[in-house]
Each structure stands twice: as C-alpha cells, then as structure tokens.
Design a protein around this motif. Structure first.
Motif, PDB file in Angstrom:
ATOM      1  N   LEU A  55       0.816  -1.211   0.000  1.00  0.00           N
ATOM      2  CA  LEU A  55       0.000   0.000   0.000  1.00  0.00           C
ATOM      3  C   LEU A  55       0.851   1.263   0.000  1.00  0.00           C
ATOM      4  O   LEU A  55       0.557   2.227  -0.698  1.00  0.00           O
ATOM      5  N   GLY A  56       1.895   1.274   0.818  1.00  0.00           N
ATOM      6  CA  GLY A  56       2.748   2.448   0.913  1.00  0.00           C
ATOM      7  C   GLY A  56       3.660   2.350   2.112  1.00  0.00           C
ATOM      8  O   GLY A  56       3.656   1.365   2.841  1.00  0.00           O
ATOM      9  N   CYS A  82     -11.800   0.421  -0.484  1.00  0.00           N
ATOM     10  CA  CYS A  82     -10.534   1.047  -0.860  1.00  0.00           C
ATOM     11  C   CYS A  82     -10.159   2.091   0.185  1.00  0.00           C
ATOM     12  O   CYS A  82     -11.011   2.784   0.727  1.00  0.00           O
ATOM     13  N   LYS A 105      -6.418   7.163   2.664  1.00  0.00           N
ATOM     14  CA  LYS A 105      -5.145   7.463   3.300  1.00  0.00           C
ATOM     15  C   LYS A 105      -5.041   6.768   4.647  1.00  0.00           C
ATOM     16  O   LYS A 105      -6.038   6.409   5.260  1.00  0.00           O
ATOM     17  N   HIS A 157      -0.840   8.694   1.334  1.00  0.00           N
ATOM     18  CA  HIS A 157      -1.951   8.991   0.424  1.00  0.00           C
ATOM     19  C   HIS A 157      -1.946   7.932  -0.676  1.00  0.00           C
ATOM     20  O   HIS A 157      -0.929   7.729  -1.339  1.00  0.00           O
ATOM     21  N   LEU A 158      -3.073   7.272  -0.857  1.00  0.00           N
ATOM     22  CA  LEU A 158      -3.161   6.233  -1.876  1.00  0.00           C
ATOM     23  C   LEU A 158      -3.883   6.751  -3.111  1.00  0.00           C
ATOM     24  O   LEU A 158      -4.676   7.692  -3.030  1.00  0.00           O
ATOM     25  N   ARG A 159      -3.620   6.114  -4.214  1.00  0.00           N
ATOM     26  CA  ARG A 159      -4.272   6.488  -5.478  1.00  0.00           C
ATOM     27  C   ARG A 159      -5.750   6.122  -5.441  1.00  0.00           C
ATOM     28  O   ARG A 159      -6.221   5.514  -4.501  1.00  0.00           O
ATOM     29  N   SER A 173      -2.032  -0.240  -7.111  1.00  0.00           N
ATOM     30  CA  SER A 173      -1.577  -0.059  -5.733  1.00  0.00           C
ATOM     31  C   SER A 173      -2.711   0.168  -4.737  1.00  0.00           C
ATOM     32  O   SER A 173      -2.455   0.334  -3.550  1.00  0.00           O
ATOM     33  N   ASN A 174      -3.949   0.198  -5.198  1.00  0.00           N
ATOM     34  CA  ASN A 174      -5.065   0.393  -4.280  1.00  0.00           C
ATOM     35  C   ASN A 174      -6.270  -0.414  -4.750  1.00  0.00           C
ATOM     36  O   ASN A 174      -6.932  -0.055  -5.712  1.00  0.00           O
TER      37      ASN A 174
END
Length: 133
Positions: free
Chosen positions: A25-26, A104, A107, A40-42, A48-49
């Motif tokens: 995820l990050g 989903c 953040k 912060h995710l897409r 990636s999300n």
C-alpha cells in the motif's frame, strides 16, 4: 484415484485462499520524536489500491514504536486502530481486520516514532511498510 486427486485439489485450494499474500500500500519514515505521517493512496481499482479487509505493517532496519493508525476510506468512512506496540527491526504486526466490507483506502495516518532514543545511530529514521489484502 479420482478421490485422491479431488482431495488434493480441494486441500490446495483451501491453502491458497488462507495464504493469500498481501499487496503493497505504501510506506512512511518515522523520526525519533513522536510525529504524524500520512500515506496517500491512489484512486480505487488501481494496481496499488484495491479493496481491502485487512492491513499489516512491517518495520525495516530501525526499531519503531507505533501508537495508532487512522484509516480513512474512499467512501468517507474512518477507523482508528490503537496499536501501541514496539516493533524490532525486520518484524511486523499480524493481519489487522478492518470493520465492514472490503473497501478502498484513501489514506493511512500513522502516529509513532523511531525507537532510537539513547541508542547508537541517533537520528535514524524507521521505515514502516504497509500491506493490504
């Protein structure tokens, strides 16, 4: 022979569902003072999300103390997770269940710090990786 083959295939299916690997995820880098970092995710349905029902964190090289996580979903929902745990280098948490259905994530807000106080390597940053499934 058919029963043995069917039993083997059924067992492999169950094992593959239980051992689903997560996707990245990050990550955040925590300093030696308490701070707040945000991932912060897409937008949803990208590589990636994807919708998740569980998250997991792993710590790299430097020990870290994670106090809490705040997960904000794309649909506006929120969940606060109190971790309050020290993680040694190269260790991680268990899979943490998120309330509700698979959604989903927009953040992830992380509160914590690198556990480097009074240790050699002062001012190093702890890198924390997040995975979902």
């Amino acid at each position: 022979m058919k029963k043995v083959l069917f039993g083997f295939l059924a067992m492999m299916t169950v094992l593959s569902v239980q051992a689903r690997p997560g996707f990245f995820l990050g990550s955040v880098s925590l300093t030696d003072r308490k701070d707040v970092d945000v991932i912060h995710l897409r937008s949803c349905r990208t590589r990636s999300n994807r919708p998740v029902s569980q998250i997991k964190l792993k710590v790299k090289k430097v020990p870290a103390e994670i106090d809490r996580l705040k997960v904000i979903f794309q649909n506006g929902g929120q969940q606060e997770i109190y971790v309050r745990d020290h993680f040694r280098p190269f260790s991680g948490s268990r899979w943490i269940d998120l309330r509700g259905q698979r959604r989903c994530i927009k953040k992830i807000i992380v509160r914590g710090d690198a556990d480097t106080w009074r240790r050699t390597g002062f001012r190093k940053q702890a890198k924390v990786l997040f995975f979902g499934r």
